[in-house]
Structures are given as structure tokens and as C-alpha cells.
Design an enzyme around this catalytic site. Sequence first.
Site, mmCIF file in Angstrom:
data_model
loop_
_atom_site.group_PDB
_atom_site.id
_atom_site.type_symbol
_atom_site.label_atom_id
_atom_site.label_comp_id
_atom_site.label_asym_id
_atom_site.label_seq_id
_atom_site.Cartn_x
_atom_site.Cartn_y
_atom_site.Cartn_z
ATOM 1 N N HIS A 83 50.856 56.815 3.263
ATOM 2 C CA HIS A 83 50.905 55.354 2.859
ATOM 3 C C HIS A 83 51.240 53.859 2.319
ATOM 4 O O HIS A 83 51.359 53.398 3.411
ATOM 5 C CB HIS A 83 49.899 55.456 1.756
ATOM 6 C CG HIS A 83 48.743 54.645 1.365
ATOM 7 N ND1 HIS A 83 48.794 53.785 0.296
ATOM 8 C CD2 HIS A 83 47.571 53.972 1.647
ATOM 9 C CE1 HIS A 83 47.907 51.879 0.944
ATOM 10 N NE2 HIS A 83 46.866 53.103 1.012
ATOM 11 N N SER B 254 43.493 48.365 1.800
ATOM 12 C CA SER B 254 45.244 48.654 1.949
ATOM 13 C C SER B 254 46.049 47.834 3.284
ATOM 14 O O SER B 254 47.060 47.343 3.018
ATOM 15 C CB SER B 254 45.299 50.196 1.853
ATOM 16 O OG SER B 254 44.880 50.578 0.715
ATOM 17 N N ASP C 44 54.134 51.786 -4.187
ATOM 18 C CA ASP C 44 52.827 52.805 -3.604
ATOM 19 C C ASP C 44 53.254 53.654 -2.998
ATOM 20 O O ASP C 44 54.056 54.051 -4.094
ATOM 21 C CB ASP C 44 53.098 52.281 -1.936
ATOM 22 C CG ASP C 44 51.589 52.389 -1.280
ATOM 23 O OD1 ASP C 44 51.388 53.574 -1.319
ATOM 24 O OD2 ASP C 44 51.050 51.161 -1.216
#
Length: 844
Positions: free
Chosen positions: A399, A583, A354
Site C-alpha cells: 500500500h 488513500s 504507511d
Amino acid sequence: MPELLSRHMKSTTALRIMALSFCSVLLNACGGGGGGSGSISINAASSGFSLQGNISISAGSLVDSDINNDASQNISNNTPQEAQQLPSFAVLGGYVNEAMEGEAGPLFTEGDPVDYFSIYLYEGQSIVLDIHDADNADLDLFLLNANGQIVLDSSLSLDAIETLSAPFEGDFQVLVEAFSGASNYTLRTEQTMNISTTGYRLSDAFVPNEMIVRYRDPQQYSQQQNNPQSWLQRLELRRMAGEAERPLRLGMGRRSLPQYQDQTADSTVRARMQNNQLGFTSQATAAKFNTLMAIKLMQGDSAIQYAEPNLLIQSAAIPNDARYAEQWSLPLLDLPEAWEVTTGSTEVIVAVIDSGILSQHPDISSNLVPGYDFIEDPDNALDGNGLDSNPEDLGSSYHGTHVAGIIAAVSNNTIGVSGIGWNTGIMPLRVLGDSGGNLYDAMQAVRYAAGLSNDSGLLPVQPADIINLSIGGNGFCPENYRETLSEVRAQDILVVAAAGNGGDSSNRFIPANCNDIFAVSALNLNQELADYSNYGNAIDLAAPGGDDVDLDNNGITDGILSLSASSGGTGLTYNYSYRFGTSMAAPHVSGVFALMLAVNPQLSVNDIEQMLLAGLLTDDLGIAGADSQYGHGMINAGKAVNAALDSLVNPPALNSYLSSSISAFEFRPALTQTEFETRTVGNDPVTILDTVYDADWLNLTQLESGAVDTWQLSVDRSGLAAGLYEDTLSFVSNSNSLNIDIVLQVNEPQQVYEMGPLLISLLDSESSTIQQQIRISSSAGSYQFNFNNLEAGSYFLTASSDLNGNNLSDAGDASAETSSFTLDEDTVLSALELEWDSVLLSTP
């Protein structure tokens, strides 16, 4: 004879996530032909051999009819009446610029700020604009009605990508406009759009005539209040709420944007004059457009940290961690029951590929194992170097940390949130940077996590047991990625991937459409498929992804709460935030799989896959059995952990089933065939009883039979009218039915494809020095080239478009080269084919 290869070898395998830095090309060789060309520079012998040939342009590849190249026979597309006609399925290279911006050329002085295109689109079909010099130019994308007079939607941002979707099937005009600067661009149509940008669209829900603004220095707000030349004053912005030390809610004055055009020489304002001649569907829409334009002007002020629309919000509505009560997704999955058996093991490692990790966040730091930064581009990495051993997240979205917290936030520590696995190890692998990332870097991270050779030259002390991919991009699963995932599966490592947030078919979202992974769709609080979640044959199971509404009316958004941070004058403040998306769904599954392996480390990928097929890991949702929205149902941690516990005594029976290397395929205009594989998963033989499809234009041929069957799919467009065709290929076996969605794009057969003037260079293979270089134009989509007076030797050929006319191959130009070949006689090359290539990734 030589084959034309991409000059950017990594980029033929790299799917750009946020922005494409160039378009690559494909060529096949060789045969007969001939032609001539005009020379730019020659360094040749006085006599010798000749090299002739032709390059054809791949179906679907087009060029803007007015580019900044003096060799181009430009045709204006600067008004709706002059709109350039495009087929429904196309990839176009183009160039726009403001006056006196960009490279010297025919468009430099007067500028070419707008390009209009007329196109027939299908409902939900997407238009994607890739801006190749986004650091120095700002391009916007507009969807207009058929006569180009009414704005139906627009994508207005400072991003390198702008995207829109057709609201219905019919005729439209598409407008590309330079808000500032000059840039090559690629305009392309997609059947689905799964590209995430931070830009604002006219169709977004926000309050007209308002914006939220933050100044970098509070004193600058006071200064601009007294400066009549500031945009604050010229737009008559007034404070509605907030203070200069924090975000301000500002309201716009009564003037419309055109009234400011005579007050300034700013080119950014003059460029807007074009669009103020356009109409809107309502006064409210016109007010929203003016609001976004005003926000753009404010964003261009160096005193402004950010300027944003005031978005509308829809409203409807154990462990001792302080905010566990807000984590609605955990009891929904029966985590408390699972935690009675296990809270996870430090011996089980989940690799989170990520944006990196906030390694000092107090609610994750103790569960981290060493990771790696696989972002090769130092500018994108923001750390001044390429690959390195520090996966710290240097961006602003965090994220990766949010995803990691769902899996393994430190739990039962009286603060923050609880992770699914309280003791699960997290291996952070960074592949997303300031401008996203690419598939090549992501593949290297996957290989590292699995203990396979990779570009770092290193291997982890202990490979990951599970790989979580809450990242993805638009397109079908490429062969190089399929090979990597197959190697990972051979290592008995689970790969979990987000289905994507396009609200469309996951069959065109990588890596959810790849085999050897578990693709996860997203649910809302009511256990329904979230509006944004992709669906389709590729979905294996579902998990909570959250949403930005409040369905239970408890005053808290129904997003997924996990780890985050905010920046300030004293540095980062570690905190928590709500997010929603596939996600967030994928790490729920990764976390539960980690609990299963904590109970029984001997479980294989096949074991867990078989448990899923048998219904031992999920709660069935939707229609009975597997379906295209929920797969085999919603993951249930209690059931899954108990199934793992039972497997210690009674190993799961592995019922064999038929699997395929693809779940869907799209035949773009240039494609007529593809190959794929089917294979048996499990120990018992599976027999294919029948293959079923309805379309007369589709043909299936078996090429090889054995442990792995190889098939060829081919299409015949003869006699088909221009349009979009779909069918499903089904393999019926004695174990299961396997479905593959097929999409066929057909343009008019008389459509001519071209790329504008091409630069063709002949180089010495040993020194890579240019021996001759010519610039050629097309004739009916074919480019003829001719080199004379060549000495015998080893050469290679390069071909490049030249959109901005600077005699160089720049970002946004097609660029390729042949393999090396020996010239010892007069030679003719043909069947060389050039095409634009533009596949993109984003964070779901």
C-alpha cells in the site's frame, strides 16, 4: 486518593488499526462506600488496616450473559428465543468456544459456540466484532431479523475484525459464532464504520457455488482429486477453468453443506449445523452462504494458498512513461500545465507514513531518502525486531509503495508510470505491518518526519516538508494526536490525510477529523464523489481516488495506476496495479503541494491554507463555495503551481479565520461533557459574534478567553427517550462560520451495566507483588471490595475482568490499575469507574 489508570499505557493512546489486543479502562477516584468480596488468595498481616471501596461500570459497558467463569451466574443466550437484550449503544465483552476448546471452566466441556443478542439499530449503524485470539480461533458475525430466524448479512473471514451495518432502522438480532477454537471478543456498535477488513460478507457481490483456489504445490491438487477425504472431493468441487500451476476456478457440487455433516467429525462442520437451521432471504443468498462456508473449509486446508469468492465486476465503463496514457487522473488535474513550470525538486521531501516501501522498485528507488520502521511489535513487523532503520515493506499489499508512486514515481524514464513530482523526495516511514498498526506508532513516525523527539531517538537529516497519511481509524480525534499535529504545524509542515472509505461522515474518521491537516475526499473519473468516499465538515478538498468500474468504456478499470509487486518462486516481481480509495486521493494533493514548494520554498502552511480558502488551488465542484462533499473543490495542479509562482512576487494576503480543535463529537452513553478550543488562524483578530445550536439537551460554556478560547460542551439526558440525537454547533464570526457536528447516544435510564466477575488485586508499590487478591461480582452494576489486615505502606490496586475464567487478565479483558497511594489508616475508596475501550484503524 488514587486514580485508576490503564495498565497498558501505550494502548490508551494507541488506536488499533486491524485488531485490538485488549480493552483498556478508565477510573476516577475517590470518596466513600463499602462492601465485601470473596478471596482467591491472601498474603496478609494478622492485623492492621482495611481498604474498602466500590467500582461502578461505565454507561454502555456490558458483558456476555454466559462466559467461561465459574463465578458468573450464567444465563444462556444460545438460541434466538434466549437472545440477550442490548441497548442500541453498547460495548460488550464476551466469550465463545467450541467444545473442549479454550480454558478450563463451565463452558469447556460442552462448549458455547454461539451468543445471540437482540438490539435496536439505526440505519447505517455498524456492528463491530473484535476477536482477541484470532491466531487460534475463528469467530463470525451475523445480522439476523428481529426473531433471529433469517440471515440478513454475515461477515465471514479469518480476520481479527468482523463488521456489518444495519440496512434499515429497526429491531435485529446479532449472532456471534465460533467457527473454530475459543476466544474473548468485544462486540460494539458504532454510528459509522470505517474499519477495513479482508473478510467476505454475504452481502458482497460474488458468484454463488464458485470459488477461486490456488494450491501451494500443484501436485497437491492432483493428490486431492484422488482422496475422497479431501475437502475438494467432499464438497464435489470441479475445475471450471485454470490450471494447478495457477489459480483454479472451481464449481461446487449439487449437495448442500449439511449433507457433509454426517461424513466428518470435524468440529468446524458441526458448528455450521446451527446456521443451517437459519433461513435466508432467497435461495441465491443461501447458496452464497454455503459458498462462503465451503471457502472457509478450503482455507483451513494447509495445502491451499488461498480460497476466495469469484467476485462480480461492475461494468458501465507528455512524459514518455510507457503507461502514462492509463493515468487519467494526471491530466484531469492539469499536471501537464504544472510541469511546464516545474517537475519538482529533490529538496522537497514528502514523508509517506504507511506500510513501508519496496526500495528496489525501479520506478521509485532513485527518489527515496532514508526512512524508518516504527512498528514496535516484532510479530506485526515480520522482521524479528522492533523499531529499526529499514522501512522495507514485508507485507503483501504494498500500500505504501502505491501511495509513494502517485506522489513521486520516477518519470520520463520510458518505463511504468509518471509521478506528480518527477524529482520529489520520498521519506518512507513504516507503521503498518502484518496485522495493521496503532496510533501510537503512527504518532512517533509523524514526530520523526517533523524533526521532533520520538521513540527512535533519531532525527532525519532533513525533516519532511509534507506528511502524507493514507491511513486512519474510527473515532474522534484524541487529544494526544491533536497536540502532536499542533506541534507539527508549528514546524510549518503540511499534513495531508485521507478522508476514509466508509461512504459516511469523515467526522468520525481519524485523522481526517483532526485540525491542522488537509482532509481529502475521493473523486471518480467523472469528477463526482466516489461512492465509498467519506464526506462532512472535515473535508478540505478533493482529488481523484478512482473506482473499480470502467465509466469511459475503454476496457481499463478506473482505478489509480501506481507501483506494486507480486511474489513468486523467484521472489518479488516489481510491477504496477490499479487501486482506488481515499488513500489514492490524498497523495495527489501531497504531490501537488510538493510542486508548489518546489516553486516557492518559503510558502507556509498558513499561506497554502489561505490560497485554498481563496479558491486559488482548486476547481469548485458541487454547490457554489465550500461544501461537505468536495470541500473547496478538486485540486488543480496548474492553478496551484501558478499561484505559488505568483506568490514569489505578491505574497498571498492572509485573511484570518476561526478554527477549532474538533470538527465533531459523539457523546457515548458514559460521556456527559468534553472540552475543546477555538483559535484564530492568521494575523488579524477574529471576533465570535454568536454561537448557535438548537438542542435543549446541549449546553456550551466558555471556560477561558484569550489567544485560544477554551469551551466546555455538556449534555443533559434527563427526560430524553432512548435514541440517537444530533445537532450542529455553529460559531459565527466576522470572518467565517465554524460548524461542529454533535451526536448524543441515549440508552434507557434503567439499563444496568456490568462486566461479569472482576479480579481485584492489591499490590505493594515497591515490589509490585500481590498482597491480596479477590474475585467479586456485581450488584446492580456496582462492585464492592474489601481488603483487611493490611500493614501500613504504599500500595496500588488493579482491576480486571475475566471472560475466560483463568484468573488472569488476557487479551479482550478490561484491565486497569490505580496510581500509588499510602495506606496508614482504614480507608474507603469510591467513584471508581470501569469501562471497555475499543477504538480501531485501518487503511483507507
